[in-house]
Design a protein around this motif. Structure first.
Motif, PDB file in Angstrom:
ATOM      1  N   VAL A  43       0.833  -1.214   0.000  1.00  0.00           N
ATOM      2  CA  VAL A  43       0.000   0.000   0.000  1.00  0.00           C
ATOM      3  C   VAL A  43       0.866   1.261   0.000  1.00  0.00           C
ATOM      4  O   VAL A  43       1.970   1.268   0.539  1.00  0.00           O
ATOM      5  CB  VAL A  43      -0.923   0.063   1.241  1.00  0.00           C
ATOM      6  N   ALA A  44       0.346   2.331  -0.577  1.00  0.00           N
ATOM      7  CA  ALA A  44       0.968   3.660  -0.496  1.00  0.00           C
ATOM      8  C   ALA A  44       0.024   4.691  -1.079  1.00  0.00           C
ATOM      9  O   ALA A  44      -0.690   4.410  -2.049  1.00  0.00           O
ATOM     10  CB  ALA A  44       2.293   3.714  -1.267  1.00  0.00           C
ATOM     11  N   GLY A  45       0.068   5.876  -0.497  1.00  0.00           N
ATOM     12  CA  GLY A  45      -0.583   7.019  -1.118  1.00  0.00           C
ATOM     13  C   GLY A  45       0.242   7.449  -2.321  1.00  0.00           C
ATOM     14  O   GLY A  45       1.474   7.448  -2.265  1.00  0.00           O
ATOM     15  N   THR A  46      -0.447   7.796  -3.413  1.00  0.00           N
ATOM     16  CA  THR A  46       0.265   8.135  -4.644  1.00  0.00           C
ATOM     17  C   THR A  46      -0.403   9.320  -5.354  1.00  0.00           C
ATOM     18  O   THR A  46      -1.543   9.668  -5.041  1.00  0.00           O
ATOM     19  CB  THR A  46       0.284   6.935  -5.621  1.00  0.00           C
ATOM     20  N   VAL A  47       0.344   9.883  -6.290  1.00  0.00           N
ATOM     21  CA  VAL A  47      -0.182  10.918  -7.173  1.00  0.00           C
ATOM     22  C   VAL A  47       0.197  10.500  -8.594  1.00  0.00           C
ATOM     23  O   VAL A  47       1.287   9.933  -8.805  1.00  0.00           O
ATOM     24  CB  VAL A  47       0.431  12.295  -6.826  1.00  0.00           C
ATOM     25  N   GLY A  48      -0.674  10.755  -9.542  1.00  0.00           N
ATOM     26  CA  GLY A  48      -0.335  10.387 -10.916  1.00  0.00           C
ATOM     27  C   GLY A  48      -1.259  11.030 -11.922  1.00  0.00           C
ATOM     28  O   GLY A  48      -2.135  11.838 -11.569  1.00  0.00           O
ATOM     29  N   GLU A  49      -1.051  10.627 -13.177  1.00  0.00           N
ATOM     30  CA  GLU A  49      -1.842  11.189 -14.271  1.00  0.00           C
ATOM     31  C   GLU A  49      -2.728  10.089 -14.865  1.00  0.00           C
ATOM     32  O   GLU A  49      -2.249   8.977 -15.132  1.00  0.00           O
ATOM     33  CB  GLU A  49      -0.891  11.721 -15.359  1.00  0.00           C
ATOM     34  N   VAL A  50      -3.986  10.431 -15.047  1.00  0.00           N
ATOM     35  CA  VAL A  50      -4.904   9.471 -15.676  1.00  0.00           C
ATOM     36  C   VAL A  50      -4.505   9.340 -17.147  1.00  0.00           C
ATOM     37  O   VAL A  50      -4.431  10.341 -17.864  1.00  0.00           O
ATOM     38  CB  VAL A  50      -6.373   9.952 -15.544  1.00  0.00           C
ATOM     39  N   THR A  51      -4.203   8.101 -17.580  1.00  0.00           N
ATOM     40  CA  THR A  51      -3.819   7.905 -18.984  1.00  0.00           C
ATOM     41  C   THR A  51      -4.953   7.300 -19.799  1.00  0.00           C
ATOM     42  O   THR A  51      -4.961   7.406 -21.023  1.00  0.00           O
ATOM     43  CB  THR A  51      -2.570   7.014 -19.107  1.00  0.00           C
ATOM     44  N   ALA A  52      -5.913   6.661 -19.130  1.00  0.00           N
ATOM     45  CA  ALA A  52      -7.090   6.133 -19.835  1.00  0.00           C
ATOM     46  C   ALA A  52      -8.225   6.083 -18.841  1.00  0.00           C
ATOM     47  O   ALA A  52      -8.011   5.756 -17.677  1.00  0.00           O
ATOM     48  CB  ALA A  52      -6.801   4.732 -20.381  1.00  0.00           C
ATOM     49  N   SER A  53      -9.423   6.454 -19.296  1.00  0.00           N
ATOM     50  CA  SER A  53     -10.554   6.479 -18.364  1.00  0.00           C
ATOM     51  C   SER A  53     -11.806   5.889 -18.984  1.00  0.00           C
ATOM     52  O   SER A  53     -12.199   6.257 -20.093  1.00  0.00           O
ATOM     53  CB  SER A  53     -10.843   7.923 -17.931  1.00  0.00           C
ATOM     54  N   HIS A  54     -12.428   4.964 -18.251  1.00  0.00           N
ATOM     55  CA  HIS A  54     -13.779   4.489 -18.569  1.00  0.00           C
ATOM     56  C   HIS A  54     -14.674   4.830 -17.389  1.00  0.00           C
ATOM     57  O   HIS A  54     -15.493   4.028 -16.964  1.00  0.00           O
ATOM     58  CB  HIS A  54     -13.776   2.974 -18.829  1.00  0.00           C
TER      59      HIS A  54
END
Ligand SMILES: NC(=O)c1ccc[n+]([C@@H]2O[C@H](COP(=O)([O-])OP(=O)(O)OC[C@H]3O[C@@H](n4cnc5c(N)ncnc54)[C@H](OP(=O)(O)O)[C@@H]3O)[C@@H](O)[C@H]2O)c1
Length: 303
Positions: A43-54
């Protein structure tokens, strides 16, 4: 790289938080949280960029915060995922404006309740939680004293973070150094580490001091409970432990006599007396009190 299904997003993770709580997830000792299983993603808290979304609420390019774990890509159904302002430093959501920041803010202000002129002590003072605790304490007008490991951290806490003082828990004579840094005692001890630091702090606590029990990092790898009250259960079960001497509550006496007197008269309170006849029997009766010989409220009938 996994493929998002209906209702899911795929996040390319750019930042990941490392936090002390993870130590607990690596142990199957009883805990408030399920341990991470062998073969599962840590587990970990993270930050990122959505690369694909449904998912209707997210689109490609959104910068988001999530619990994505120790991995490059994370799939999510959107639960607990929060969009971040791409213009602001997104990694702050994992630290000063995230879980550690809220921990410092809530623990200090809701439980520590520092007042102007009081002394607030916090260990791990250069860290994510401690650095904020001391600075918020100062904003509230209190005197902030940090405890940190090593000269470099101590200098940072004083010179960059602006604490009033900081002592090194690795140097000899921590109790003496802390006493010199806190000449008026300690009113709030924000407990971040436990162990030897806690032992040095305890004799310096002032009357009515508050101790938010936030973390016990010095004890996370203990294999057996330490002697004395178990601070880990105070932390995990949100226990309230507060000493008192009745004289502090003299102001309640009028309400007390009215309410309890009413219950007694109405038969809702039962009350047993153990009456010893004659002043000369008082010493023996008192010794009996300390051994359990009395049965109910012990009284001497003098006349
Ligand atoms: N209650 C909650 O919800 C909650 C949430 C977040 C964090 N926490 C707790 O808050 C504490 C600080 O967490 P953080 O994320 O801000 O970590 P951090 O302070 O950024 O990093 C941990 C620091 O703990 C200190 N430390 C480690 N072992 C120690 C020992 N044996 N004795 C004394 N100090 C020791 C070290 O600082 P020095 O080198 O200066 O000693 C280390 O840098 C931890 O106990 C954590 O579990 C609790």
């Amino acid at each position: 790289v996994p493929e998002p299904r209906d209702g899911q997003i795929l996040v390319r993770q750019t930042w990941m938080s490392l936090d002390p709580y993870m130590r607990g997830r690596m142990s199957d000792a009883p805990s408030y949280a399920r341990p991470v299983g062998v073969g599962e993603v840590m587990v970990a808290g993270t930050v990122g960029e959505v690369t694909a979304s449904h998912h209707p609420d997210f689109g490609a390019g959104d910068i988001v915060q999530l619990y994505g774990g120790w991995q490059d890509y994370a799939l999510s159904n959107g639960n607990g995922v929060r969009k971040l302002d791409p213009a602001a430093a997104p990694q702050h959501a994992l630290g000063v404006l995230g879980m550690p920041g809220l921990t410092a803010y809530a623990g200090l202000l809701e439980i520590g309740k520092p007042r102007a002129g009081e002394t607030v002590v916090v260990a791990a003072a250069s860290g994510a939680v401690g650095s904020l605790v001391g600075q918020i304490a100062r904003i509230k007008g209190a005197r902030a004293v940090g405890i940190a490991g090593g000269a470099k951290k101590v200098a940072h806490v004083k010179e960059v973070l602006g604490f009033d003082d900081c002592v090194d828990h690795r140097a000899p004579d921590l109790p003496g150094a802390l006493a010199r840094a806190c000449p008026k005692g300690i009113d709030v001890y924000f407990e971040n580490v436990g162990g030897a630091v806690q032992a040095a702090v305890w004799p310096l606590l002032n009357e009515m001091a508050r101790v938010p029990v936030c973390g016990l990092i010095a004890q996370y790898s203990d294999e057996a409970p330490r002697p004395g009250p178990d601070f880990l259960s105070i932390l995990r079960k949100h226990l309230t432990v507060r000493g008192f001497l009745v004289g502090h509550f003299a102001g309640l006496a009028v309400d007390f006599r009215r309410e309890v007197g009413g219950w007694l008269a109405a038969g809702r309170i039962k009350y047993q007396e153990d009456v010893v006849e004659g002043l000369e029997r008082a010493p023996q009766a008192f010794l009996g009190l300390l051994k359990g010989a009395n049965f109910g409220k012990l009284l001497v009938k003098i006349a």
